[in-house]
Design a protein around this motif. Structure first.
Motif, short mmCIF file in Angstrom:
data_model
loop_
_atom_site.label_atom_id
_atom_site.label_comp_id
_atom_site.label_asym_id
_atom_site.label_seq_id
_atom_site.Cartn_x
_atom_site.Cartn_y
_atom_site.Cartn_z
N MET A 1 0.85 -1.17 0.00
CA MET A 1 0.00 0.00 0.00
C MET A 1 0.90 1.24 0.00
O MET A 1 1.91 1.27 0.68
CB MET A 1 -0.91 -0.01 1.24
CG MET A 1 -1.73 1.25 1.38
SD MET A 1 -2.78 1.29 2.86
CE MET A 1 -4.02 0.13 2.40
N LYS A 5 -1.64 6.70 1.18
CA LYS A 5 -2.92 6.04 1.42
C LYS A 5 -2.96 5.41 2.81
O LYS A 5 -3.97 5.48 3.50
CB LYS A 5 -3.19 4.98 0.36
CG LYS A 5 -4.57 4.37 0.51
CD LYS A 5 -4.99 3.54 -0.66
CE LYS A 5 -6.41 3.05 -0.43
NZ LYS A 5 -6.88 2.24 -1.54
N PHE A 6 -1.84 4.80 3.25
CA PHE A 6 -1.81 4.22 4.59
C PHE A 6 -2.04 5.29 5.65
O PHE A 6 -2.79 5.08 6.60
CB PHE A 6 -0.47 3.52 4.86
CG PHE A 6 -0.37 2.98 6.26
CD1 PHE A 6 -0.95 1.78 6.58
CD2 PHE A 6 0.25 3.71 7.26
CE1 PHE A 6 -0.91 1.28 7.88
CE2 PHE A 6 0.30 3.23 8.56
CZ PHE A 6 -0.28 2.01 8.87
N VAL A 9 -5.83 6.09 5.51
CA VAL A 9 -6.70 4.99 5.95
C VAL A 9 -6.55 4.73 7.45
O VAL A 9 -7.52 4.46 8.14
CB VAL A 9 -6.41 3.70 5.13
CG1 VAL A 9 -7.13 2.51 5.70
CG2 VAL A 9 -6.81 3.91 3.68
N ARG A 16 -5.83 12.44 2.16
CA ARG A 16 -4.74 11.86 1.38
C ARG A 16 -3.90 12.94 0.71
O ARG A 16 -2.68 12.81 0.62
CB ARG A 16 -5.31 10.91 0.33
CG ARG A 16 -4.22 10.13 -0.38
CD ARG A 16 -4.78 8.97 -1.15
NE ARG A 16 -3.72 8.28 -1.87
CZ ARG A 16 -3.95 7.25 -2.64
NH1 ARG A 16 -5.16 6.78 -2.77
NH2 ARG A 16 -2.96 6.68 -3.28
N ASN A 40 5.99 2.00 -0.97
CA ASN A 40 5.13 0.96 -0.40
C ASN A 40 5.44 0.75 1.08
O ASN A 40 6.61 0.69 1.47
CB ASN A 40 5.28 -0.37 -1.15
CG ASN A 40 4.52 -0.37 -2.44
OD1 ASN A 40 3.47 0.26 -2.56
ND2 ASN A 40 5.04 -1.05 -3.43
N ALA A 64 -4.79 -2.65 5.39
CA ALA A 64 -6.11 -2.96 4.85
C ALA A 64 -6.57 -1.79 4.00
O ALA A 64 -6.30 -0.64 4.31
CB ALA A 64 -7.09 -3.20 5.98
N GLU A 65 -7.26 -2.09 2.91
CA GLU A 65 -7.71 -1.05 1.97
C GLU A 65 -8.84 -0.20 2.56
O GLU A 65 -8.84 1.01 2.44
CB GLU A 65 -8.20 -1.69 0.67
CG GLU A 65 -7.10 -2.35 -0.13
CD GLU A 65 -6.12 -1.35 -0.73
OE1 GLU A 65 -6.55 -0.27 -1.15
OE2 GLU A 65 -4.92 -1.67 -0.77
N ASN A 66 -9.80 -0.85 3.18
CA ASN A 66 -10.96 -0.15 3.75
C ASN A 66 -11.09 -0.50 5.22
O ASN A 66 -11.19 -1.67 5.56
CB ASN A 66 -12.25 -0.54 3.02
CG ASN A 66 -12.19 -0.17 1.55
OD1 ASN A 66 -11.83 0.95 1.22
ND2 ASN A 66 -12.53 -1.10 0.69
#
Length: 93
Positions: A1, A5-6, A9, A16, A40, A64-66
């Motif tokens: 990820m 974004k991390f 999230v 972001r 990453n 985790a994405e969501n």
């Protein structure tokens, strides 16, 4: 990820675009090295984020994405939170 974004999230940074700006300004380090927004992030990485005179160091525990708001805190473990006095505070003392 991606790092930006991390940060968003996990709710370490609210937006972001703001996370990307902070990374591009060199205020985020991964394992002691400056990191850009597109790097990453892996489980076990240590992130140090500088917010003005405060530096927060966390370890990535989960990716985790969501994630719901209640679960965002489980994505990282706070290692250290350090507040540095500004030069003006030291001079006035």
């Amino acid at each position: 990820m991606r790092l930006d974004k991390f940060l968003k999230v996990s709710r370490l940074i609210k937006r972001r675009t703001l996370a990307k700006e902070v990374c591009d300004q060199g205020r985020v380090m991964i394992n002691g090295k400056p990191a850009k927004a597109g790097v990453n992030v892996s489980v076990g990485d240590e992130l140090s984020i500088r917010f003005g005179n405060k530096t927060v160091t966390v370890r990535v525990e989960k990716i985790a994405e969501n994630v719901r708001k209640e679960e965002a805190g489980a994505m990282f473990t706070l290692i250290q939170e350090e507040v540095k006095e500004s030069d003006s505070d030291v001079l006035s003392s």
